[in-house]
Design a protein around this motif. Structure first.
Motif, PDB file in Angstrom:
ATOM      1  N   GLY A  58      55.741  73.316  41.729  1.00  0.00           N
ATOM      2  CA  GLY A  58      55.158  72.805  42.961  1.00  0.00           C
ATOM      3  C   GLY A  58      56.119  71.832  43.606  1.00  0.00           C
ATOM      4  O   GLY A  58      56.786  71.041  42.929  1.00  0.00           O
ATOM      5  N   THR A  59      56.236  71.887  44.935  1.00  0.00           N
ATOM      6  CA  THR A  59      57.198  71.039  45.642  1.00  0.00           C
ATOM      7  C   THR A  59      56.488  70.136  46.637  1.00  0.00           C
ATOM      8  O   THR A  59      55.511  70.542  47.279  1.00  0.00           O
ATOM      9  CB  THR A  59      58.234  71.903  46.391  1.00  0.00           C
ATOM     10  N   LEU A  69      62.870  65.371  46.869  1.00  0.00           N
ATOM     11  CA  LEU A  69      61.993  66.473  46.506  1.00  0.00           C
ATOM     12  C   LEU A  69      61.332  66.191  45.164  1.00  0.00           C
ATOM     13  O   LEU A  69      62.008  66.007  44.151  1.00  0.00           O
ATOM     14  CB  LEU A  69      62.795  67.776  46.427  1.00  0.00           C
ATOM     15  N   LYS A  70      59.997  66.179  45.164  1.00  0.00           N
ATOM     16  CA  LYS A  70      59.244  66.039  43.921  1.00  0.00           C
ATOM     17  C   LYS A  70      58.891  67.427  43.407  1.00  0.00           C
ATOM     18  O   LYS A  70      58.354  68.263  44.138  1.00  0.00           O
ATOM     19  CB  LYS A  70      57.966  65.229  44.156  1.00  0.00           C
ATOM     20  N   LEU A  71      59.183  67.681  42.150  1.00  0.00           N
ATOM     21  CA  LEU A  71      58.957  68.977  41.521  1.00  0.00           C
ATOM     22  C   LEU A  71      57.948  68.816  40.398  1.00  0.00           C
ATOM     23  O   LEU A  71      58.159  68.023  39.474  1.00  0.00           O
ATOM     24  CB  LEU A  71      60.273  69.523  40.952  1.00  0.00           C
ATOM     25  N   ALA A 123      56.799  65.562  36.001  1.00  0.00           N
ATOM     26  CA  ALA A 123      57.402  65.815  37.306  1.00  0.00           C
ATOM     27  C   ALA A 123      58.829  65.287  37.327  1.00  0.00           C
ATOM     28  O   ALA A 123      59.196  64.362  36.590  1.00  0.00           O
ATOM     29  CB  ALA A 123      56.580  65.159  38.411  1.00  0.00           C
ATOM     30  N   LEU A 124      59.639  65.897  38.174  1.00  0.00           N
ATOM     31  CA  LEU A 124      60.986  65.413  38.465  1.00  0.00           C
ATOM     32  C   LEU A 124      61.058  65.051  39.930  1.00  0.00           C
ATOM     33  O   LEU A 124      60.325  65.598  40.766  1.00  0.00           O
ATOM     34  CB  LEU A 124      62.036  66.481  38.159  1.00  0.00           C
ATOM     35  N   LYS A 158      60.681  81.914  39.831  1.00  0.00           N
ATOM     36  CA  LYS A 158      60.066  82.262  41.106  1.00  0.00           C
ATOM     37  C   LYS A 158      60.298  81.160  42.128  1.00  0.00           C
ATOM     38  O   LYS A 158      60.510  79.996  41.774  1.00  0.00           O
ATOM     39  CB  LYS A 158      58.563  82.487  40.918  1.00  0.00           C
ATOM     40  N   PHE A 159      60.271  81.541  43.388  1.00  0.00           N
ATOM     41  CA  PHE A 159      60.440  80.546  44.441  1.00  0.00           C
ATOM     42  C   PHE A 159      59.307  79.521  44.389  1.00  0.00           C
ATOM     43  O   PHE A 159      58.157  79.853  44.067  1.00  0.00           O
ATOM     44  CB  PHE A 159      60.489  81.218  45.812  1.00  0.00           C
ATOM     45  N   SER A 160      59.666  78.288  44.710  1.00  0.00           N
ATOM     46  CA  SER A 160      58.704  77.192  44.646  1.00  0.00           C
ATOM     47  C   SER A 160      57.687  77.302  45.769  1.00  0.00           C
ATOM     48  O   SER A 160      57.929  77.907  46.818  1.00  0.00           O
ATOM     49  CB  SER A 160      59.437  75.858  44.723  1.00  0.00           C
TER      50      SER A 160
END
Length: 691
Positions: free
Chosen positions: A599-600, A625-627, A637-638, A585-587
């Protein structure tokens, strides 16, 4: 041994069937069926093994515009064609001419090759298209062949890799294998070569899940290209939607294609076909007559409503298939189902797909073609990819196709190239691309895999050429370098083409690795052009459609191993962290994310969350961008950081991090513990995970 040609020349009316089109062998004989709504008579022409026309039999029955008859004893291998009788009234759209031998649109195998001659035209060359030409075209035409439907697939089936797991490799059957040193010479350029171990091993090493092949349907070489010593290399000139291109077969049998697909499937690699259902090789009203024009021009082609003598062309090729006609739509659907059910292909990429959605009032995403695809129990379960544009009015439709279609996203290509070229004001655009282009695709319940992201494709510069040439170099195409587009968003980095300057070469490799890194870490579905994974060049030719030569064949002799190893690592990283890099799904903002999204949070180099003022800084060359998985702040998190500019200090989010990927390093996989403020190297894509 000569083939057995002892068969009845009397049609068995009790076994004649109109329900299945084409030539279908049932074990005892063959049923022939051809659609022509405006014909007055249809003759079936049978040929011996030497190519001589030995029988001409009138199809005995017609229902609903389908002419048909069953011949007992006709077996696979029998060559045939049609001659169709009807009105010669070009001004009304009718161009029937029984002097022209016509290919069956449903032919599954073909024999021989087309030899250009003026007799292939239904009007006298040099004269008016309103006049009729009475020369026999049969000596110059290939023949359709009755195919053997039997093949031992064993347990093979379509693979159906999930879209988030998919990495697409766009390739040309001949171009991929012609110069591969591991492919036996007698198999190079063929399907059999495509299925050899060295080719499959390379694809697996690169992490490829899905092989997307440029058109392999039966096609015709353009006369003007042949006369210039060139050829239609790409193959976007279809004349039959069921038979494979003879030039890609080491023999004649369609079983060679099946064997190759079976081998690729055994290795876990899907096969997607680039298909051209928007036009055919017959061109405009002054073009030749090979099949559809002579069978029923007014049914198969879209004609000008003001003057049906002329076609309605939204493809730029001279004609447009009349998808609005139910029998033409049926032919396309039958073709697609055939390639899935009989050939086991895993999906399709539709060339100029906007044409297929054209209704009387323009492009319609709920039109007949898309509705037919979505409800079809066979086709709705395979991969469907649209090239979302054509050359007609309102033809650019990126983001406008219905689910389950995915779409080529040229915005990703252009904005990503511009960002790494260091154009101004590109950071906001790249931020959209790495999230899967939500402005275009996040609507109508479409998934985050709707965008097919690519940096280069067959049409345009290769990826290496985008860092090696400022201008196109298409002189060898014979059009004074006027063909091909000029909007390449490229940068030669100090030298046009090949150079011995090691610093320039190093910078090129660095940028290519960064671009590939950003491709493989972006949401959506990545596609790489064959050869881009190791720096293949076309010497600056951005329109190599007519170059069946070493210029367009992939050069395996001197691959850039640093780029190749980096791409393999990027694929590996994408698989390992698919939940973050390839969400379903889109962030969303972290508080709105769920188990299928991430989550972005956009981060500034100075350590803060990005503000509107930061986004409006047109000199910014860094995107971070933190994911967060599921939006849970306590979850792993990445952090992806793309730096198109010079070495930059970057303050990481609070806590300890591990840099696991640095495209500027060799190898690109690293393991560097870090926190606080660090240095992000120039022209690099980086990936961090929370410790």
């Amino acid at each position: 041994m000569p083939r057995d040609t002892s068969f009845s020349t009397t049609f068995d009316l009790s076994n004649s069937r109109p329900n299945v089109l084409g030539a279908r062998f049932d074990g005892e004989g063959t049923n022939f069926a051809l659609f022509s709504d405006n014909a007055e008579r249809v003759d079936l022409c049978l040929f011996d093994d030497e190519g001589n026309e030995v029988k001409q039999l009138e199809l005995p029955r017609m229902e609903g515009g389908i002419w048909f008859g069953y011949l007992p004893g006709v077996k696979p291998g029998q060559a045939y064609g049609y001659r169709v009788h009807g009105p010669w009234k070009p001004e009304e759209g009718h161009r029937f001419n029984p002097h022209k031998l016509l290919l069956d649109p449903y032919a599954m195998e073909m024999r021989g090759y087309l030899n250009w001659d003026d007799a292939l035209f239904s009007y006298p060359i040099g004269g008016s298209d309103l006049e009729i030409d009475t020369r026999d075209s049969a000596p110059y035409m290939p023949r359709a062949v009755v195919a053997d439907p039997n093949f031992d697939w064993d347990a093979d089936r379509i693979l159906q890799h999930d879209w988030p797991d998919t990495v697409i490799y766009e390739a040309h059957v001949k171009g991929l294998t012609q110069q591969h040193p591991g492919v036996p010479e007698n198999l190079r350029g063929t399907f059999a070569g495509l299925g050899t171990d060295p080719v499959i091993e390379h694809l697996l090493k690169m992490g490829i899940t899905t092989l997307e092949l440029l058109p392999l349907h039966a096609m015709v070489q353009d006369r003007h290209l042949i006369e210039k010593g060139l050829s239609n290399y790409w193959g976007y000139n279809t004349i039959g939607f069921f038979a494979p291109n003879r030039m890609y077969l080491s023999g004649e049998k369609v079983s060679e294609v099946k064997e190759t697909i079976k081998k690729l499937h055994k290795a876990g690699i899907e096969v997607i076909l680039d298909v051209v259902y928007n036009h055919t090789a017959e061109g405009n009203h002054m073009g030749p007559t090979f099949s559809f024009r002579g069978i029923d021009n007014a049914s198969y082609y879209a004609l000008s409503p003001e003057n049906p003598r002329y076609g309605y062309d939204v493809t730029g090729t001279g004609n447009t298939l009349n998808v609005a006609h139910p029998m033409v739509l049926r032919m396309i659907m039958d073709s697609l189902r055939y390639w899935v059910e009989a050939m086991h292909v895993d999906g399709f990429r539709f060339d100029l797909a906007s044409t297929l959605g054209r209704e009387p009032d323009g492009f319609e995403r709920e039109g007949a073609f898309f509705s037919a695809m979505r409800q079809d129990p066979v086709l709705s379960r395979v991969k469907l990819i649209a090239e979302p544009w054509d050359v007609g009015e309102g033809g650019y439709q990126v983001g406008g196709f219905p689910w389950p279609f995915r779409e080529w996203n040229d915005k990703f290509r252009d904005d990503t190239r511009a960002f790494w070229r260091r154009d101004t004001s590109q950071s906001p655009k790249l931020s959209q691309r790495v999230l899967g282009s939500p402005v275009q695709f996040d609507h109508s319940s479409r998934p985050a895999t709707s965008s097919i992201n690519f940096l280069a494709a067959h049409d345009g510069f290769t990826l290496w050429d985008t860092v090696s040439y400022n201008k196109k170099h298409n002189e060898e195409n014979g059009e004074g370098n006027q063909d091909g587009h000029d909007h390449n968003i490229s940068d030669n980095m100090g030298a046009e083409g090949d150079t011995t300057n090691e610093a320039i070469e190093d910078h090129r490799v660095r940028r290519v690795k960064a671009m590939l890194g950003s491709l493989m870490m972006s949401h959506g579905v990545p596609m790489v052009l064959a050869g881009d994974e190791f720096g293949n060049s076309q010497d600056g030719n951005n329109n190599a459609y007519c170059q069946d030569s070493e210029l367009s064949w992939i050069d395996w002799s001197n691959p850039d191993h640093e780029i190749a190893q980096a791409f393999a690592a990027f694929s590996e990283i994408r698989r390992e962290y698919a939940d973050w890099l390839a969400p379903v799904k889109f962030s969303r903002a972290p508080e709105y994310a769920d188990a299928l999204s991430v989550g972005t949070e956009w981060r500034h180099a100075e350590g803060r969350v990005m503000t509107d003022e930061d986004w409006n800084d047109n000199q910014s060359e860094i995107v971070a961008l933190k994911l967060t998985k599921g939006g849970d702040p306590a979850a792993p998190a990445l952090l992806t950081i793309y730096n198109a500019g010079d070495d930059t200090d970057f303050t990481l989010p609070e806590g300890k991090w591990v840099r696991i990927l640095d495209s500027g390093a060799d190898p690109v996989r690293v393991a560097q513990e870090c926190e606080g403020t660090i240095t992000i190297g120039y022209q690099t894509a980086n990936l961090f995970k929370s410790a």
